[in-house]
Design a protein around this motif. Structure first.
Motif, short mmCIF file in Angstrom:
data_model
loop_
_atom_site.label_atom_id
_atom_site.label_comp_id
_atom_site.label_asym_id
_atom_site.label_seq_id
_atom_site.Cartn_x
_atom_site.Cartn_y
_atom_site.Cartn_z
N GLU B 250 47.54 58.93 -25.99
CA GLU B 250 46.37 58.06 -26.05
C GLU B 250 45.65 58.08 -24.71
O GLU B 250 46.24 57.75 -23.68
N CYS B 251 44.39 58.46 -24.75
CA CYS B 251 43.59 58.45 -23.53
C CYS B 251 42.48 57.41 -23.68
O CYS B 251 41.83 57.33 -24.71
N ILE B 252 42.29 56.62 -22.62
CA ILE B 252 41.23 55.62 -22.67
C ILE B 252 40.09 56.05 -21.75
O ILE B 252 40.31 56.42 -20.60
N PHE B 253 38.88 56.02 -22.31
CA PHE B 253 37.69 56.46 -21.58
C PHE B 253 36.72 55.32 -21.40
O PHE B 253 36.61 54.44 -22.25
N ARG B 254 36.01 55.40 -20.29
CA ARG B 254 34.94 54.44 -20.09
C ARG B 254 33.61 55.19 -20.05
O ARG B 254 33.47 56.17 -19.33
N GLY B 255 32.66 54.69 -20.83
CA GLY B 255 31.31 55.25 -20.80
C GLY B 255 31.20 56.65 -21.40
O GLY B 255 30.24 57.36 -21.13
N ALA B 256 32.17 57.05 -22.19
CA ALA B 256 32.11 58.39 -22.78
C ALA B 256 31.45 58.32 -24.16
O ALA B 256 31.44 57.27 -24.80
N ASP B 257 30.90 59.43 -24.58
CA ASP B 257 30.22 59.49 -25.88
C ASP B 257 31.26 59.58 -26.99
O ASP B 257 32.07 60.51 -27.02
N ARG B 258 31.23 58.61 -27.91
CA ARG B 258 32.25 58.54 -28.95
C ARG B 258 32.22 59.77 -29.87
O ARG B 258 33.26 60.28 -30.29
N ALA B 259 31.01 60.20 -30.19
CA ALA B 259 30.86 61.34 -31.10
C ALA B 259 31.52 62.58 -30.50
O ALA B 259 32.23 63.33 -31.17
N LEU B 272 42.93 44.70 -25.92
CA LEU B 272 42.79 44.18 -24.56
C LEU B 272 43.99 44.51 -23.68
O LEU B 272 43.84 44.76 -22.49
N ALA B 273 45.17 44.51 -24.30
CA ALA B 273 46.36 44.81 -23.51
C ALA B 273 46.30 46.24 -23.00
O ALA B 273 46.54 46.51 -21.81
N GLU B 274 45.93 47.15 -23.88
CA GLU B 274 45.80 48.56 -23.48
C GLU B 274 44.73 48.72 -22.40
O GLU B 274 44.90 49.44 -21.43
N LEU B 275 43.64 48.01 -22.64
CA LEU B 275 42.52 48.13 -21.72
C LEU B 275 42.89 47.58 -20.34
O LEU B 275 42.55 48.17 -19.31
N PHE B 276 43.62 46.48 -20.35
CA PHE B 276 44.00 45.88 -19.07
C PHE B 276 44.84 46.86 -18.25
O PHE B 276 44.60 47.08 -17.07
N VAL B 277 45.81 47.45 -18.93
CA VAL B 277 46.68 48.41 -18.25
C VAL B 277 45.85 49.58 -17.73
O VAL B 277 46.01 50.04 -16.59
N ALA B 278 44.90 50.05 -18.55
CA ALA B 278 44.08 51.18 -18.15
C ALA B 278 43.22 50.85 -16.93
O ALA B 278 43.16 51.61 -15.97
N VAL B 279 42.56 49.70 -17.00
CA VAL B 279 41.63 49.34 -15.93
C VAL B 279 42.36 48.97 -14.65
O VAL B 279 42.05 49.46 -13.57
N VAL B 280 43.36 48.11 -14.78
CA VAL B 280 44.05 47.62 -13.59
C VAL B 280 45.02 48.67 -13.06
O VAL B 280 45.16 48.85 -11.86
N GLY B 281 45.64 49.42 -13.98
CA GLY B 281 46.58 50.46 -13.57
C GLY B 281 45.90 51.46 -12.66
O GLY B 281 46.46 51.92 -11.68
#
Lengths: 324, 284
Positions: B250-259, B272-281
């Protein structure tokens, strides 16, 4: 105003166990001890131990027909005293009964003060310890109102219960005395009651406690200050901190001004007590004029200033200190 | 007008900074989740918002009031529930209601009584006789009876069993929340509140590291679950984080084009839990 009334009610609810039941228990104990002594004494089985009172003290006390001891109010002595003397002047009778009433009141004064001491010491500390401070701070009440409500309840609301119980106990004892002197040919019930000073004494107690609240303000303020400022063992802080400057003063200047000042304000100067005559001056308040005279002293107002300073400190820390 | 504006909040406890330039703003009608680990400054932030804790620096305005200067005025329009039972244990429930009625003109006793009537709580019982769940029910009944514009909840359901937790949030949504009212909430159980939030703020080491609405979040962040063949391509797109799962990586992206991302794997919105780990990690 609604806010302050709600705060007084809240304080009373929290401390009615002490301020309300305290004097009721004192009254009960006093009555029980006295009646037991009376019954036992009347069958000749009890020996009244006058302890280490000097002969002069005993003579003085007995001349008024009472014994100033820790055994409660010795009614049999009072009655014997009343009956022994063949002719009472009104003034003598009134003075004797005043001392009797003050003797009844004294243990109430002491118990009230002990309760007030611990209530104030816990007032701004216990809720920080159990975190209910978060609740008290989540309601629309300022920290100044909170601190004031605790002072006012302790100093000027709670004594009402003590005053009522003192009065009720005095009345009770006087009724017992009335029964015991029935049949005396030189002392009438009317003489005893009309010289008892009960009603005047009741008002003296009210005025006394109003002014005692001011007299003790530096003590009450100090306790609230400690309660608000420290994060552990408030009792130790409250009692031991003053000792440091006292000892320093003594070591450096060889004087004891602070110790004497504290000792002075620890006394119940505004509360009506048995006369204590030193030379020409009466040390304790005996009647209304003595109580009011306190208001004209520098000691009183210096103490009030110190008390207000401690209260401001208590508010200052109340704003900042939350959970412990 | 904003319900809350906080800028550059700083609070130090000795050498430790509980808040280190924390920012937050809340608009009317929003439910804001303040998410962060223990010691991130969540509770300190809430306390300074409520005027309970004093700040060392920063500007704060809640409902047009500086909380540190006029907590009394603020508390007529704000309600607060903390993580532990903070109602006075020695008080009878009826007396608690009497007291609040006496000090808070915006408290409506009848509303509280109506709410309590639906519970097993008796007015002549003392607070300490209540279970943890009933304690929270009581506090909620009080809070719902205050005409508050901002409700602050600090781990309100901590230690409650699942039944009470569900009821709690249902009541908050149904009986409190409306257009002009706002809620600020912190919790460890992110999953529990995720679906009710309109906004989310991540707090880490006393600073807000992310602050956006849930709608924005869906646009801005994407999670791609990809097989091993696609991984190199995805890594080249610089994901915030990657994590192995049963389905793949699982890769989390910010501001990437979904298509575009969809060409490399299954795209979803991270929770949110995944996002928190991604952002803060990524920051530590």
């Amino acid at each position: 105003m609604n806010t302050m009334i709600a705060l007084f009610k809240r304080e009373w609810l929290e401390h009615k166990g002490g301020f309300g039941w305290g004097p009721v228990i004192v009254s009960g104990v006093l009555i029980a001890i006295t009646l037991i002594a009376l019954v036992v004494g009347s069958v000749g089985a009890a020996h009244i131990d006058l302890g280490d009172m000097s002969d002069d003290d005993i003579a003085e006390a007995e001349s008024y027909g009472i014994q100033l001891s820790t055994d409660g109010i010795n009614l049999s002595d009072l009655v014997d005293g009343l009956l022994a003397k063949q002719s009472w002047t009104e003034a003598e009778l009134a003075q004797g009964l005043d001392m009797f009433r003050h003797g009844v009141a004294a243990p109430f004064y002491l118990v009230y003060f002990i309760i007030a001491f611990f209530v104030l010491l816990g007032a701004l500390y216990d809720d920080r310890k159990d975190r209910t401070v978060l609740f008290w701070k989540s309601i629309p009440v300022t920290d100044t109102e909170t601190v004031l409500s605790k002072l006012i309840t302790t100093a000027w609301v709670a004594p009402a219960a003590t005053i009522v119980m003192i009065f009720a106990t005095q009345v009770f004892f006087l009724i017992v005395v009335t029964f015991l002197i029935i049949g005396s040919d030189h002392l009438s019930t009317w003489q005893v009651w009309s010289n008892s000073g009960l009603i005047v004494g009741f008002f003296e107690l009210i005025v006394g406690y109003v002014i005692q609240g001011l007299w003790a303000l530096p003590i009450y303020g100090w306790l609230l200050f400690v309660s608000s400022a420290v994060t552990k063992v408030p009792f130790v802080w409250a009692v031991l901190t003053p000792a440091v400057p006292m000892l320093l003063e003594r070591a450096v200047f060889g004087s004891m001004v602070l110790a004497k000042g504290v000792g002075n304000h620890l006394q119940f100067k505004a509360l009506p007590m048995a006369a204590e005559i030193e030379g020409d001056t009466v040390e304790n308040a005996v009647e209304l004029s003595d109580i009011f005279a306190l208001l004209a002293t520098t000691d009183m107002w210096f103490g009030v200033v110190v008390g207000v300073a401690f209260m401001s400190g208590a508010v200052y820390f109340r704003r900042r200190n939350n959970e412990i | 007008m904003s319900v809350l504006q906080a800028r550059g909040l700083v609070k130090n406890y000795g050498d430790t900074a509980a808040l280190d330039g924390f920012d937050l703003s809340i608009e009317p009608g929003r439910i804001v989740g303040l998410i962060g680990p223990n010691g991130s400054g969540k509770t300190t932030a809430l306390k300074s918002i409520l005027g309970i804790s004093y700040l060392d620096a920063g500007e704060i305005d809640v409902l047009g009031i500086n909380p540190a200067h006029d907590r009394k005025a603020l508390m007529r329009r704000t309600a607060y529930i903390a993580d532990v039972g903070i109602l006075p244990r020695w008080m009878k429930i009826g007396h608690v209601l009497d007291f609040i009625e006496g000090v808070n003109p915006s408290f409506d006793r009848q509303t509280a009584l109506d709410t309590l009537a639906k519970t097993d709580i008796k007015l002549d019982k003392k607070v300490h006789t209540l279970s943890k769940g009933m304690n929270v029910q009581l506090h909620l009944a009080i809070v719902l009876a205050i005409n508050a514009e901002l409700l602050v909840l600090d781990e309100p359901t901590l230690g409650l069993d699942i039944l009470y937790r569900q009821q709690f949030y249902d009541a908050v949504l149904n009986d409190y929340f409306e257009e002009q009212r706002s809620i600020l909430i912190t919790t460890h159980e992110v999953r529990e509140i995720e679906h009710i939030l309109t906004d989310v703020v991540f707090i880490h080491r006393g600073r807000s590291v992310l602050n956006l609405s849930m709608d924005q979040l869906e646009v801005e962040f994407a999670k791609v679950t990809a097989g091993p063949d696609e991984l190199e391509v995805l890594r080249a797109l610089q994901p915030l984080s990657e994590r192995k799962s049963l389905q793949g990586t699982e890769c989390i992206f910010r501001g990437a084009d979904r298509a575009m991302l969809a060409q490399h794997g299954e795209v979803a919105t991270p929770n949110l839990a995944e996002l928190f780990v991604a952002v803060v990690g990524g920051q530590s």
